[in-house]
Design a protein around this motif. Sequence first.
Motif, short mmCIF file in Angstrom:
data_model
loop_
_atom_site.label_atom_id
_atom_site.label_comp_id
_atom_site.label_asym_id
_atom_site.label_seq_id
_atom_site.Cartn_x
_atom_site.Cartn_y
_atom_site.Cartn_z
N ASP A 143 -43.75 41.05 28.43
CA ASP A 143 -43.01 39.92 27.87
C ASP A 143 -41.90 39.42 28.79
O ASP A 143 -41.34 38.34 28.57
N ALA A 144 -41.56 40.21 29.79
CA ALA A 144 -40.46 39.83 30.69
C ALA A 144 -40.95 38.87 31.76
O ALA A 144 -42.10 38.89 32.18
N THR A 145 -40.06 37.99 32.19
CA THR A 145 -40.36 37.05 33.28
C THR A 145 -39.41 37.31 34.44
O THR A 145 -38.24 37.67 34.24
N VAL A 146 -39.90 37.13 35.65
CA VAL A 146 -39.09 37.31 36.85
C VAL A 146 -39.01 35.97 37.58
O VAL A 146 -40.03 35.34 37.85
N THR A 147 -37.80 35.55 37.88
CA THR A 147 -37.58 34.32 38.64
C THR A 147 -37.19 34.68 40.07
O THR A 147 -36.10 35.21 40.30
N PRO A 148 -38.07 34.43 41.04
CA PRO A 148 -37.72 34.73 42.44
C PRO A 148 -37.08 33.53 43.12
O PRO A 148 -37.43 32.37 42.84
N THR A 149 -36.13 33.81 44.00
CA THR A 149 -35.50 32.75 44.78
C THR A 149 -35.11 33.33 46.13
O THR A 149 -34.99 34.55 46.28
N TYR A 150 -34.90 32.47 47.11
CA TYR A 150 -34.59 32.94 48.47
C TYR A 150 -33.32 32.26 48.98
O TYR A 150 -33.12 31.06 48.79
N ALA A 151 -32.49 33.06 49.64
CA ALA A 151 -31.23 32.55 50.18
C ALA A 151 -31.41 31.91 51.54
O ALA A 151 -30.59 31.09 51.96
N GLY A 152 -32.45 32.31 52.27
CA GLY A 152 -32.67 31.78 53.60
C GLY A 152 -31.81 32.45 54.66
O GLY A 152 -31.77 32.00 55.81
N ALA A 153 -31.09 33.51 54.28
CA ALA A 153 -30.21 34.19 55.24
C ALA A 153 -29.90 35.59 54.73
O ALA A 153 -29.95 35.86 53.54
N TYR A 154 -29.56 36.46 55.68
CA TYR A 154 -29.20 37.85 55.34
C TYR A 154 -27.70 38.11 55.47
O TYR A 154 -27.26 39.23 55.19
N ASP A 155 -26.95 37.12 55.87
CA ASP A 155 -25.53 37.35 56.17
C ASP A 155 -24.63 36.37 55.43
O ASP A 155 -23.55 36.01 55.91
N LYS A 156 -25.06 35.94 54.23
CA LYS A 156 -24.31 34.92 53.48
C LYS A 156 -24.00 35.40 52.06
O LYS A 156 -24.65 34.98 51.09
N PRO A 157 -23.00 36.27 51.88
CA PRO A 157 -22.67 36.74 50.53
C PRO A 157 -22.32 35.61 49.57
O PRO A 157 -22.57 35.73 48.36
N ASP A 158 -21.75 34.52 50.09
CA ASP A 158 -21.39 33.41 49.22
C ASP A 158 -22.63 32.76 48.61
O ASP A 158 -22.63 32.36 47.43
N ILE A 159 -23.71 32.68 49.40
CA ILE A 159 -24.95 32.12 48.86
C ILE A 159 -25.55 33.08 47.84
O ILE A 159 -26.04 32.66 46.78
N GLY A 160 -25.48 34.37 48.13
CA GLY A 160 -25.97 35.35 47.17
C GLY A 160 -25.23 35.28 45.85
O GLY A 160 -25.83 35.36 44.77
N LYS A 161 -23.92 35.10 45.93
CA LYS A 161 -23.11 35.00 44.72
C LYS A 161 -23.47 33.76 43.91
O LYS A 161 -23.59 33.80 42.68
N SER A 162 -23.70 32.65 44.62
CA SER A 162 -24.04 31.41 43.95
C SER A 162 -25.40 31.50 43.27
O SER A 162 -25.57 31.07 42.12
N LEU A 163 -26.38 32.06 43.97
CA LEU A 163 -27.71 32.20 43.39
C LEU A 163 -27.69 33.14 42.19
O LEU A 163 -28.36 32.90 41.17
N ALA A 164 -26.90 34.20 42.31
CA ALA A 164 -26.78 35.15 41.19
C ALA A 164 -26.16 34.47 39.98
O ALA A 164 -26.60 34.69 38.84
N SER A 165 -25.15 33.65 40.22
CA SER A 165 -24.51 32.93 39.13
C SER A 165 -25.51 32.05 38.38
O SER A 165 -25.54 32.01 37.14
N GLN A 166 -26.37 31.38 39.13
CA GLN A 166 -27.38 30.52 38.51
C GLN A 166 -28.38 31.34 37.68
O GLN A 166 -28.75 30.95 36.57
N LEU A 167 -28.80 32.47 38.23
CA LEU A 167 -29.76 33.31 37.52
C LEU A 167 -29.15 33.92 36.26
O LEU A 167 -29.78 33.93 35.19
N TYR A 168 -27.92 34.42 36.37
CA TYR A 168 -27.26 34.98 35.18
C TYR A 168 -27.02 33.90 34.14
O TYR A 168 -27.17 34.12 32.93
N ASP A 169 -26.63 32.70 34.60
CA ASP A 169 -26.41 31.59 33.65
C ASP A 169 -27.69 31.21 32.91
O ASP A 169 -27.65 30.75 31.76
#
Length: 357
Positions: A206-232
């Motif tokens: 019943d669970a769904t997984v939403t995958p997304t990509y940051a396009g970089a390995y050295d951008k914590p700010d992008i990771g934080k933003s993507l996480a915010s969207q997923l949690y929201d």
Amino acid sequence: MKKTLKLSLVMLLAFTMILAGCGNNKPANNSGSSTEGGSTEASSGDNTASTKSNAKIGLVTDIGGVNDKSFNQSAWEALEALNSESGIEHKYLQSGSSADYIPNLNQFVQGGYDLTWAIGFDLGDATKQVADANPNAKLAIIDSVVDAPNVQSVTFAENEGSFLVGVVAGLTTKTNKIGFIGGAESPVIKRFEVGFIAGVKAANPDATVTPTYAGAYDKPDIGKSLASQLYDSGADIIFPAAGQTGNGVFNEATARNKAGGATKVWVIGVDKDQSLEFGDEVTLTSMMKRVDVAVKTITQEVIDGKFEGGKITTLTLKDDGVGLPETSKANLSQEVLDKVEEYKQKIISGEITVPAE
């Protein structure tokens, strides 16, 4: 000629690494000087080893950096442990961009180092070029296969370990919404993604997984933003496989939990036991990838005069090359741990084949 070989000493060396303190989550000293091309270097010759080795080992990181709290850091900590044990001279060069890969590798090769490590899939082409131009040099690479007689290649069954943390996520989620954040799209990160999704679905259809990509390995700010969207959007668990970018996911989850939201959110760590860095309060579990064991094993072969160029090693769940850390017990019930073990044995026996792409 290529040879495929499992590391028979993985479990023994993993135990040795624990005793040697490689769980230490202090970042490597990265206060070295800048070099041309934007890379950063640091070295260490201090040790208290009783049995000395004159080996010189160089390590080139990808753009995620040596303090990524992930696989680059694991590799460097393995060399730090060997420095303490046998007194090797070791140095890293941190790549600021892909343009630094060949110059950084060449700096060690042409400097007469006994072994040069390339850490990361992105260094594959550069390693091949440097190896072909320097047939007497010894190189080793993590996460890529380089067809050269003077290179050892190490890959991992990330899909198998990710399946297990997917089982954990599927059995733990309260919202049935889960996120995955990758760094740059590559075969390695795709193995993380598809294995994780397969594990979630096996444990909780019943669970769904939403995958997304940051396009970089050295951008914590992008990771934080993507996480915010997923949690929201309702996700309560996110699995980032994105190096330093994933640190931003932990930052976002920690801030939300401190704010006292209606739903507690979790992060699944990657490569290392990231609860040691970010705490059990936010780290549900981690998908361990024993880069440290691989780096220590092959470096020890160089020290012992037993390096085998052209060898390809793939570390799987069966080899204990991937899996969950002992600290998972902090947040997971015995019922969940038992289910994880059940799936683990089915993968090892071949009853379950985990997709890789």
